[in-house]
Design a protein around this motif. Structure first.
Motif, PDB file in Angstrom:
ATOM      1  N   MET A   1      61.239  60.485  59.792  1.00  0.00           N
ATOM      2  CA  MET A   1      61.255  60.136  58.382  1.00  0.00           C
ATOM      3  C   MET A   1      59.989  60.627  57.759  1.00  0.00           C
ATOM      4  O   MET A   1      59.110  60.398  58.107  1.00  0.00           O
ATOM      5  N   TYR A   2      60.466  61.087  56.444  1.00  0.00           N
ATOM      6  CA  TYR A   2      59.346  61.897  55.679  1.00  0.00           C
ATOM      7  C   TYR A   2      59.009  60.927  54.544  1.00  0.00           C
ATOM      8  O   TYR A   2      59.953  60.275  53.822  1.00  0.00           O
ATOM      9  N   THR A   3      57.861  60.699  54.161  1.00  0.00           N
ATOM     10  CA  THR A   3      57.254  59.823  52.997  1.00  0.00           C
ATOM     11  C   THR A   3      56.494  60.853  52.363  1.00  0.00           C
ATOM     12  O   THR A   3      55.406  61.467  52.972  1.00  0.00           O
ATOM     13  N   GLY A   4      56.676  61.019  50.899  1.00  0.00           N
ATOM     14  CA  GLY A   4      55.739  61.878  50.191  1.00  0.00           C
ATOM     15  C   GLY A   4      55.496  61.285  48.796  1.00  0.00           C
ATOM     16  O   GLY A   4      56.491  60.473  48.251  1.00  0.00           O
ATOM     17  N   VAL A   5      54.923  61.719  48.065  1.00  0.00           N
ATOM     18  CA  VAL A   5      54.863  61.563  46.485  1.00  0.00           C
ATOM     19  C   VAL A   5      54.924  62.855  45.909  1.00  0.00           C
ATOM     20  O   VAL A   5      54.440  64.123  46.150  1.00  0.00           O
ATOM     21  N   THR A   6      55.583  62.696  44.516  1.00  0.00           N
ATOM     22  CA  THR A   6      55.671  64.001  43.657  1.00  0.00           C
ATOM     23  C   THR A   6      55.933  63.645  42.375  1.00  0.00           C
ATOM     24  O   THR A   6      56.416  62.395  42.177  1.00  0.00           O
ATOM     25  N   ASN A   7      55.587  64.442  41.400  1.00  0.00           N
ATOM     26  CA  ASN A   7      55.775  64.132  40.041  1.00  0.00           C
ATOM     27  C   ASN A   7      56.901  64.819  39.456  1.00  0.00           C
ATOM     28  O   ASN A   7      57.392  64.558  38.426  1.00  0.00           O
ATOM     29  N   ASP A   8      57.983  65.249  40.425  1.00  0.00           N
ATOM     30  CA  ASP A   8      59.182  65.791  40.123  1.00  0.00           C
ATOM     31  C   ASP A   8      60.100  65.856  41.220  1.00  0.00           C
ATOM     32  O   ASP A   8      60.114  66.858  42.267  1.00  0.00           O
ATOM     33  N   LEU A   9      60.958  64.981  41.448  1.00  0.00           N
ATOM     34  CA  LEU A   9      61.529  64.534  42.451  1.00  0.00           C
ATOM     35  C   LEU A   9      62.718  65.710  43.009  1.00  0.00           C
ATOM     36  O   LEU A   9      62.804  66.322  43.804  1.00  0.00           O
ATOM     37  N   LYS A  10      63.204  66.250  41.601  1.00  0.00           N
ATOM     38  CA  LYS A  10      64.492  67.171  41.614  1.00  0.00           C
ATOM     39  C   LYS A  10      63.722  68.546  42.336  1.00  0.00           C
ATOM     40  O   LYS A  10      64.441  69.098  42.940  1.00  0.00           O
ATOM     41  N   ILE A  11      62.626  68.693  41.582  1.00  0.00           N
ATOM     42  CA  ILE A  11      62.251  70.123  42.298  1.00  0.00           C
ATOM     43  C   ILE A  11      61.774  69.897  43.749  1.00  0.00           C
ATOM     44  O   ILE A  11      61.809  70.846  44.294  1.00  0.00           O
ATOM     45  N   ASP A  23      57.700  78.808  56.301  1.00  0.00           N
ATOM     46  CA  ASP A  23      57.026  77.422  56.061  1.00  0.00           C
ATOM     47  C   ASP A  23      57.020  76.683  57.510  1.00  0.00           C
ATOM     48  O   ASP A  23      58.064  76.624  58.062  1.00  0.00           O
ATOM     49  N   LYS A  24      55.898  76.191  57.682  1.00  0.00           N
ATOM     50  CA  LYS A  24      55.661  75.294  58.798  1.00  0.00           C
ATOM     51  C   LYS A  24      55.445  73.936  58.514  1.00  0.00           C
ATOM     52  O   LYS A  24      54.887  73.174  59.352  1.00  0.00           O
ATOM     53  N   HIS A  25      55.738  73.432  57.437  1.00  0.00           N
ATOM     54  CA  HIS A  25      55.701  72.278  57.126  1.00  0.00           C
ATOM     55  C   HIS A  25      56.515  71.269  57.880  1.00  0.00           C
ATOM     56  O   HIS A  25      57.598  71.494  58.242  1.00  0.00           O
ATOM     57  N   PHE A  26      56.029  69.819  57.808  1.00  0.00           N
ATOM     58  CA  PHE A  26      56.582  68.868  58.667  1.00  0.00           C
ATOM     59  C   PHE A  26      58.320  68.916  58.179  1.00  0.00           C
ATOM     60  O   PHE A  26      59.135  68.525  59.042  1.00  0.00           O
ATOM     61  N   THR A  27      58.485  69.087  56.873  1.00  0.00           N
ATOM     62  CA  THR A  27      59.901  68.905  56.431  1.00  0.00           C
ATOM     63  C   THR A  27      60.858  70.069  56.852  1.00  0.00           C
ATOM     64  O   THR A  27      62.017  69.744  57.202  1.00  0.00           O
ATOM     65  N   THR A  28      60.356  71.208  57.101  1.00  0.00           N
ATOM     66  CA  THR A  28      61.116  72.302  57.534  1.00  0.00           C
ATOM     67  C   THR A  28      61.311  72.085  59.023  1.00  0.00           C
ATOM     68  O   THR A  28      62.315  72.394  59.612  1.00  0.00           O
ATOM     69  N   LYS A  29      60.268  71.834  59.695  1.00  0.00           N
ATOM     70  CA  LYS A  29      60.261  71.768  60.961  1.00  0.00           C
ATOM     71  C   LYS A  29      61.264  70.524  61.654  1.00  0.00           C
ATOM     72  O   LYS A  29      62.059  70.853  62.649  1.00  0.00           O
ATOM     73  N   TYR A  30      61.181  69.524  60.915  1.00  0.00           N
ATOM     74  CA  TYR A  30      62.020  68.375  61.250  1.00  0.00           C
ATOM     75  C   TYR A  30      63.440  68.173  60.521  1.00  0.00           C
ATOM     76  O   TYR A  30      63.957  67.396  60.426  1.00  0.00           O
ATOM     77  N   LYS A  31      63.619  69.371  59.644  1.00  0.00           N
ATOM     78  CA  LYS A  31      64.806  69.295  58.728  1.00  0.00           C
ATOM     79  C   LYS A  31      64.931  68.103  58.047  1.00  0.00           C
ATOM     80  O   LYS A  31      66.362  67.673  58.040  1.00  0.00           O
ATOM     81  N   CYS A  32      64.051  67.972  57.342  1.00  0.00           N
ATOM     82  CA  CYS A  32      63.964  66.737  56.257  1.00  0.00           C
ATOM     83  C   CYS A  32      64.477  67.019  55.042  1.00  0.00           C
ATOM     84  O   CYS A  32      63.936  67.523  54.017  1.00  0.00           O
ATOM     85  N   PHE A  33      66.031  66.951  54.830  1.00  0.00           N
ATOM     86  CA  PHE A  33      66.555  67.507  53.618  1.00  0.00           C
ATOM     87  C   PHE A  33      67.352  66.572  52.621  1.00  0.00           C
ATOM     88  O   PHE A  33      67.462  66.941  51.553  1.00  0.00           O
ATOM     89  N   TYR A  34      67.499  65.304  53.292  1.00  0.00           N
ATOM     90  CA  TYR A  34      68.211  64.413  52.535  1.00  0.00           C
ATOM     91  C   TYR A  34      67.431  63.141  51.874  1.00  0.00           C
ATOM     92  O   TYR A  34      66.624  62.575  52.816  1.00  0.00           O
ATOM     93  N   LEU A  35      67.693  62.997  50.919  1.00  0.00           N
ATOM     94  CA  LEU A  35      66.848  61.755  50.037  1.00  0.00           C
ATOM     95  C   LEU A  35      67.695  60.337  50.376  1.00  0.00           C
ATOM     96  O   LEU A  35      68.983  60.353  49.865  1.00  0.00           O
TER      97      LEU A  35
END
Length: 80
Positions: A1-11, A23-35
């Motif tokens: 489960m990914y938790t993050g902050v952004t000023n533009d959620l759509k982007i 890309d080696k970020h958490f979201t790519t590695k763990y396939k965090c694609f869905y809100l």
């Protein structure tokens, strides 16, 4: 489960669904694609404080937060 902050959620959602090839970020590695949950804040300091609070929670507590907001765990990407 990914938790993050952004000023533009759509982007941010776009980049989660269209990561760079190297890309080696958490979201790519763990396939965090869905809100499935989000909160909106008027200032970044409050948003960051809330992010840190949620990150410190157990998985069960996070699940309960999501269930209150989105009982069916519907993907919300297209609603943003």
């Amino acid at each position: 489960m990914y938790t993050g902050v952004t000023n533009d959620l759509k982007i941010r959602l776009y980049w989660h669904q269209n990561p760079e090839a190297i890309d080696k970020h958490f979201t790519t590695k763990y396939k965090c694609f869905y809100l499935i949950y989000f909160e909106q804040f008027n200032d970044i300091e409050t948003a960051i404080k809330r992010e840190k609070q949620i990150k410190g929670w157990t998985r069960i507590k996070k699940n309960n937060l999501i269930k209150e907001f989105n009982p069916t765990w519907k993907f919300l990407n297209d609603e943003i």
